[in-house]
Motif scaffolding. Structure first.
Motif, PDB file in Angstrom:
ATOM      1  N   TRP A  68       0.815  -1.211   0.000  1.00  0.00           N
ATOM      2  CA  TRP A  68       0.000   0.000   0.000  1.00  0.00           C
ATOM      3  C   TRP A  68       0.856   1.272   0.000  1.00  0.00           C
ATOM      4  CZ3 TRP A  68      -5.102  -0.061  -0.734  1.00  0.00           C
ATOM      5  CH2 TRP A  68      -5.809  -1.247  -0.467  1.00  0.00           C
ATOM      6  N   ASP A  70       2.815   2.960  -1.921  1.00  0.00           N
ATOM      7  CA  ASP A  70       2.839   3.968  -2.994  1.00  0.00           C
ATOM      8  C   ASP A  70       1.608   4.872  -2.970  1.00  0.00           C
ATOM      9  OD1 ASP A  70       1.344   1.736  -3.821  1.00  0.00           O
ATOM     10  OD2 ASP A  70       1.628   2.210  -5.934  1.00  0.00           O
ATOM     11  N   LEU A  71       0.570   4.498  -2.226  1.00  0.00           N
ATOM     12  CA  LEU A  71      -0.615   5.351  -2.094  1.00  0.00           C
ATOM     13  C   LEU A  71      -0.549   6.254  -0.864  1.00  0.00           C
ATOM     14  CD1 LEU A  71      -3.643   3.114  -3.086  1.00  0.00           C
ATOM     15  CD2 LEU A  71      -3.003   5.300  -4.070  1.00  0.00           C
ATOM     16  N   PRO A 121      -4.484  -4.499  -2.808  1.00  0.00           N
ATOM     17  CA  PRO A 121      -4.422  -3.112  -3.263  1.00  0.00           C
ATOM     18  C   PRO A 121      -4.380  -2.955  -4.775  1.00  0.00           C
ATOM     19  CG  PRO A 121      -2.300  -3.794  -2.392  1.00  0.00           C
ATOM     20  CD  PRO A 121      -3.258  -4.915  -2.128  1.00  0.00           C
ATOM     21  N   ARG A 125      -5.967   0.591  -6.544  1.00  0.00           N
ATOM     22  CA  ARG A 125      -5.065   1.743  -6.638  1.00  0.00           C
ATOM     23  C   ARG A 125      -5.657   2.915  -7.410  1.00  0.00           C
ATOM     24  NH1 ARG A 125      -0.229   0.009  -4.638  1.00  0.00           N
ATOM     25  NH2 ARG A 125       0.264  -2.170  -4.970  1.00  0.00           N
ATOM     26  N   GLU A 126      -6.307   2.642  -8.513  1.00  0.00           N
ATOM     27  CA  GLU A 126      -6.828   3.733  -9.349  1.00  0.00           C
ATOM     28  C   GLU A 126      -7.998   4.466  -8.690  1.00  0.00           C
ATOM     29  OE1 GLU A 126      -9.819   1.337 -12.315  1.00  0.00           O
ATOM     30  OE2 GLU A 126      -7.657   1.212 -12.681  1.00  0.00           O
TER      31      GLU A 126
END
Length: 197
Positions: A68, A70-71, A121, A125-126
């Motif tokens: 997770w 990178d978010l 995830p 993500r988008e």
């Protein structure tokens, strides 16, 4: 301070406060909540649950939840959500579009809600513009929070969608107070220790 902006303080709060901010007043002496801003993610007759938005740790999200990370919004570290169950995690996320639906997402207010971190995830993500992960949470039993508000420990203020995701969380307490204007804005300049004034 009752009557300043959309604040509740010094009076009985009515209805659900889910999605609102609890901003510690200078009168609050509990070191767990000194100059904190808490997002209430749940408030019902049985009690309330929230996360402290302005207490970043130095532990990178990548070290705990690599999939997770990178978010995670900058600073991409774990936050101290509160003194209750510090080994548990609550994730607050922001949808890219408020009308979207996403698996594992529980709306708190508008595009902001909690997210189940046990989900995969990849496909999600988008859907999200960012997230924050909180170790532990802040909790109150039935009537406890309302009593603390009545005693003048908390201002109850409207949250903006970006409050949980600010780049400089240490500045959130004065920032939220200043945007209220009037006497509430003056509280933002209250010294941390009055004896040093």
């Amino acid at each position: 301070m009752q009557g300043e902006g959309r604040a509740i303080g010094g009076g009985r709060a009515t209805g659900s406060m889910t999605g609102r901010l609890l901003v510690a007043t200078p009168a609050l002496k509990d070191p767990n909540f000194d100059r904190t801003v808490v997002l209430l993610v749940a408030h019902e007759p049985a009690g309330a649950l929230g996360v402290v938005l302005n207490r970043a740790t130095e532990v990178p999200v990548a070290d705990v939840l690599g999939d997770w990370s990178d978010l995670a919004r900058e600073p991409a570290v774990l936050f101290e959500g509160g003194p209750v169950q510090p080994d548990s995690a609550i994730c607050v996320a922001r949808l890219r579009h408020p009308t979207q639906r996403a698996r594992g997402f529980q709306q708190v207010s508008g595009a902001v809600g909690t997210l189940d971190l046990s989900a995969d995830p990849g496909p999600l993500r988008e859907n999200f513009a960012g997230l924050r992960v909180f170790a532990g949470y802040s909790g109150w039993g039935s009537g406890q929070l309302e009593q603390e508000i009545e005693e003048g420990s908390w201002f109850v203020l409207d949250a903006l969608p970006g409050d949980a995701f600010v780049d400089r969380p240490d500045d959130l307490w004065p920032m939220v107070l200043r945007r209220q204007g009037g006497m509430m804005a003056a509280v933002a300049h209250f010294p941390p220790d009055v004896a040093l004034n």
